[in-house]
Design an enzyme around this catalytic site. Structure first.
Site, PDB file in Angstrom:
ATOM      1  CG  HIS A  26      -3.521  -3.428   3.231  1.00 13.04           C
ATOM      2  ND1 HIS A  26      -2.572  -3.041   4.155  1.00 13.04           N
ATOM      3  CD2 HIS A  26      -4.026  -2.284   2.700  1.00 13.04           C
ATOM      4  CE1 HIS A  26      -2.504  -1.713   4.189  1.00 13.04           C
ATOM      5  NE2 HIS A  26      -3.375  -1.226   3.316  1.00 13.04           N
TER       6      HIS A  26
ATOM      7  CD  GLU B 230      -1.371  -6.083   5.535  1.00 10.58           C
ATOM      8  OE1 GLU B 230      -1.986  -5.076   5.944  1.00 10.58           O
ATOM      9  OE2 GLU B 230      -1.022  -6.224   4.345  1.00 10.58           O
TER      10      GLU B 230
ATOM     11  CB  CYS C 198      -0.978  -0.026   1.162  1.00 14.90           C
ATOM     12  SG  CYS C 198      -2.356   1.136   0.962  1.00 14.90           S
TER      13      CYS C 198
END
Length: 272
Positions: free
Chosen positions: A241, A243, A131
């Site tokens: 994102h 994660e 990001c």
């Protein structure tokens, strides 16, 4: 499998933190989602890099730290990038008290990212930008950002923006598709030419830096992933994102696995 995980954990990744200002007290902070994804899905250990004040930006400490690690992760954050600081961290010397505006400005993070990117590129180590991290790579290499995607195209702003009406966990659900270049660095990882990704950002790449290659893009044409041209290893950034839902999302798993393998390979070249 357990032996392979232990071997890969010998690789250590440096992770960028952010500056938080609460009650006039400066703190470095990081969401644990990044650490957990690195540990469980990249199979690496990690250290957290502290942000850098203006008075410390001229100290030659970044390279010394980066020589001890095997990869760099540039994390996301709500703050916008100050291109002046990111491209010349030691030349901007405003008082530290003016450097942080929650959700708007984080110059200590900009200094950290600039110096860690410079070191990682010089050392030829793996990089994963997420990001804000993708945007940092673009600005570092001379690209520009759109200040507001909603001002660029209202419908694009809606597509990419955070969804505050949803619970936090659901804000990271898939928001739109991306097309993946079939001959780039991301395709062997994604193993597909189209994927679904989440999206929580207001800014995005305007002019792509000459040193970067477009790896994926959204339906509105916004660049969603880049790689460093001619990199000796995996040096990549994504606008989404991975994660957040890495335990259930295949693309996210593949991305962290590839990053972990690249870090282990780099570690092996150092230990020789």
């Amino acid at each position: 499998m357990r032996l392979q995980q232990l071997e890969r954990a010998q690789a250590v990744v440096a992770v960028t933190s952010n500056r938080l200002l609460v009650d006039d007290v400066h703190r470095d902070w990081l969401r644990r989602k990044y650490v957990q994804a690195l540990h469980h899905h990249a199979g690496v250990s990690c250290i957290i890099l502290p942000t850098i004040d203006a008075k410390d930006a001229s100290e030659e400490v970044a390279m010394a730290i980066m020589r001890r690690v095997d990869g760099l992760m540039l994390t996301g954050d709500e703050s916008n990038i100050d291109p002046t600081v990111l491209t010349a961290p030691a030349s901007f010397t405003d008082a530290d008290e003016q450097d942080v505006e929650p959700g708007i400005l984080d110059r200590p993070r900009d200094r950290l990212s600039a110096m860690s990117i410079q070191s990682a590129i010089a050392l030829g180590m793996p990089i994963l930008g997420i990001c804000r991290g993708l945007q940092e790579l673009n600005v570092y290499f001379g690209g520009t950002l759109r200040p507001s995607l909603a001002a660029w195209r209202p419908e694009s702003g809606i597509m990419h923006a955070e969804k505050p009406d949803r619970p936090r966990d659901r804000q990271y659900d898939a928001a739109h598709s991306v097309s993946v270049s079939s001959d780039g660095a991301l395709f062997p990882i994604a193993r597909t030419i189209e994927a679904q990704v989440n999206s929580l950002h207001n800014q995005g790449i305007e002019a792509l830096a000459p040193a970067l290659r477009r790896e994926a893009w959204a339906p509105d044409g916004l660049v969603e992933a880049v790689s460093v041209i001619g990199a000796p290893t995996l040096q990549i950034g994504v606008q989404w994102h991975p994660e957040w839902h890495v335990s259930t999302d295949l693309l996210s798993k593949q991305l962290f696995k590839a990053f972990g393998e690249a870090c282990l390979g780099y570690c092996r070249t150092k230990t020789g």
